[in-house]
Write a protein that holds these residues in place. Sequence first.
Motif, PDB file in Angstrom:
ATOM      1  N   ASP A   1       7.767  92.614-102.823  1.00 32.05           N
ATOM      2  CA  ASP A   1       8.098  93.940-102.291  1.00 32.05           C
ATOM      3  C   ASP A   1       8.664  94.805-103.417  1.00 32.05           C
ATOM      4  N   SER A   2       8.325  96.076-103.400  1.00 32.37           N
ATOM      5  CA  SER A   2       8.858  96.985-104.418  1.00 32.37           C
ATOM      6  C   SER A   2      10.302  97.352-104.081  1.00 32.37           C
TER       7      SER A   2
ATOM      8  N   GLN B   1      13.136  99.471-103.101  1.00 37.25           N
ATOM      9  CA  GLN B   1      13.381 100.731-102.403  1.00 37.25           C
ATOM     10  C   GLN B   1      14.841 100.751-101.964  1.00 37.25           C
ATOM     11  N   TRP B   2      15.350 101.949-101.740  1.00 38.84           N
ATOM     12  CA  TRP B   2      16.761 102.048-101.390  1.00 38.84           C
ATOM     13  C   TRP B   2      17.005 103.383-100.703  1.00 38.84           C
TER      14      TRP B   2
ATOM     15  N   GLU C   1      12.312 109.074 -95.711  1.00 44.80           N
ATOM     16  CA  GLU C   1      11.603 108.100 -96.534  1.00 44.80           C
ATOM     17  C   GLU C   1      12.571 107.515 -97.551  1.00 44.80           C
ATOM     18  N   PRO C   2      12.456 106.219 -97.863  1.00 39.42           N
ATOM     19  CA  PRO C   2      13.371 105.629 -98.845  1.00 39.42           C
ATOM     20  C   PRO C   2      13.094 106.152-100.245  1.00 39.42           C
ATOM     21  N   TYR C   3      14.107 106.066-101.090  1.00 41.24           N
ATOM     22  CA  TYR C   3      13.903 106.339-102.503  1.00 41.24           C
ATOM     23  C   TYR C   3      13.097 105.189-103.098  1.00 41.24           C
ATOM     24  N   GLY C   4      12.262 105.513-104.093  1.00 38.00           N
ATOM     25  CA  GLY C   4      11.401 104.503-104.676  1.00 38.00           C
ATOM     26  C   GLY C   4      11.966 103.900-105.944  1.00 38.00           C
ATOM     27  N   TYR C   5      11.149 103.030-106.568  1.00 39.32           N
ATOM     28  CA  TYR C   5      11.584 102.320-107.768  1.00 39.32           C
ATOM     29  C   TYR C   5      11.465 103.166-109.029  1.00 39.32           C
TER      30      TYR C   5
ATOM     31  N   TYR D   1      13.527 109.072-108.998  1.00 48.19           N
ATOM     32  CA  TYR D   1      14.141 109.145-107.669  1.00 48.19           C
ATOM     33  C   TYR D   1      15.658 109.247-107.779  1.00 48.19           C
TER      34      TYR D   1
ATOM     35  N   LYS E   1      16.492  97.318-100.795  1.00 47.04           N
ATOM     36  CA  LYS E   1      15.469  96.328-100.430  1.00 47.04           C
ATOM     37  C   LYS E   1      15.111  95.504-101.654  1.00 47.04           C
TER      38      LYS E   1
ATOM     39  N   ARG F   1      16.981  93.107 -96.965  1.00 49.48           N
ATOM     40  CA  ARG F   1      17.835  94.202 -97.439  1.00 49.48           C
ATOM     41  C   ARG F   1      19.324  93.818 -97.435  1.00 49.48           C
TER      42      ARG F   1
END
Length: 597
Positions: free
Chosen positions: A43-44, A46-47, A109-113, A117, A252, A411
């Motif tokens: 999984d990437s 995310q947060w 939407e979650p922040y990405g890697y 972000y 995550k 998470r």
Amino acid sequence: MGVLSEGTALSWNEIASVSDVYRSYALDQLIRVFEKYKDQKGDSFQWGDELEFALVRFDHSNKRVQLLLAGHEVLPPLKEMNETVEDGIHRIAWHPEACNYMVEGVPSEPYGYVSSYLNTVEANMALRRNQVQQILSKKSDCEFVLNLATFPRYGHGQYIHPPEENGSEQSFYYPEILISPAHPRMKSVMVNINERRNLPAPVAIPIFRDSSTPKPFQDSPWKDKIDIQDDHIYLDGCLAGWGCCCLQVTFKAQSLSECLQVYDQLLPLTAIMLALSNACPIWRGYLTEMDSRYEAVFQAGDDRTPEERQRPTLNSRCAPTPFYLCDEHNHLNDVKLDFKWTEFFYKIGMSPTLAHHFGHLFIRDPLVVIKENLYPTDDTTSYHFENLNSTVWHSLRFKPPPLDDGKMGWRVEFRPMDIQITDFENASLTVFMALLTRVILTFELDLTIPISQVNENITRAHHRDSVRQEKFHFRIADKISLLSINEIINGIGDFPGLVPLVQKYLNAMEDITSDTRLTIEQYLALISKRAAGTLLTDASWIRQFVTTHPSYKQDSVVTDEIQHDLIWKIQQIANGHETCPLLIQPRMKTHTNLRPE
């Protein structure tokens, strides 16, 4: 916020009669979740963050500010506003909170890697406040949405609008009208905690003794009660703690094993970040010796019966995180607590330490049961487990993926921080924590200390001016020492400090833009200078504002006038109309943007 579902909430007596059945459904769901997702990997990262906002109303002619009971009114237009936003980056998910003067906003939407972000957080936080303010301003120019960890005179005098007589059958100070009517969960939690524990639950907070504070100080409504201490003020009921606002951040992980690793390394940082975020020096109109909301939450949310409180192996469901989750850290779980049903978890291959964590969770009764959802209709959701997990309020929350949505992944929710006055401060703490998770994994940090020492740190973090006055148990290599926040954040000896470690990680990044780097540098400067005492915590600044106010009488009392001027000052600072060099240096400017580059 927790799990929200519509329907009829059962009373406590009704819940007590079905609690074993409810737990069995939750157990079955957790077992199926673990078996389905235990080997999920890749999984990437995310947060995301959650902000709880307070609504207030100013009456300038009478030098008064009150909490505005309008959460149920602003939520529908907020949701309607965001339904028409096509770009998910600009869309906010709004939810009710425990009290009707609060609303919770999270990015839809979650922040990405991607590193850019990190440069969107502050802009997104500002967007959330602006959306609420836009609705409030349509009907009044004296109503505002603010980041207030706690309202200074919460529970004292006429502190709510529309006005209501203080008190109820369950509280001297907090009428039931405070509870949000937007969802049945809110009232059910409050009522059922009180009914389950079946005893008064005063929250004791030591008063700050100034030169004219009475000696001894006796909190008048409580002075004839048994076991009431002098020199303390008292709150009562769940709403004493649930009326506070906080900042929470969720991460995550790529896999279950990585999630357990991040969880265990974040656990010792709960007290450190609690101290750095302290924002609550005033309780029920008095300056106190406590700078954070968390102890009030711990005491107010304790649902144990008198008999249960005599058991040293049963702690409050609102408490510091009681366990590490990795087997290699089990020897540090030196506070022994009850658990049950671990044999079921062993059978499915769960590690002993993680099995104890869930076994401890399952000793809890459910606090909220919606009649229409009491019995599962199929085996595709983990609703019962998620509902039970969401009503245990520790400083960290371990969150398995829902049975019907594996994309959410494994998470960790980081929960101790008080909300800050400005978007800049909240973004600084949020981004710092996100980067610390990367630093922990990249440099394989081991920050673990015994749980008993974590608990000591949490206690110290509440103390007045703990950032500058206290020392905390902290691991450097193989040695645990007592260090100041400054030493932990900025370094001592061979230990570079958490901020320099983050800077080292950033320097190795190749994809970071100049705007993102500039923004992060300002956030790290705030963390570093606050830890060093160059800049104040919100709690210290609030305390200084009160004690230097012209009408303050050195008696620990925060009057309506002082509160009015304080909250108005906070509004001016938060909305950029005034600067506050004691909190944020003028040169700390960011290039935050809603859209990642």
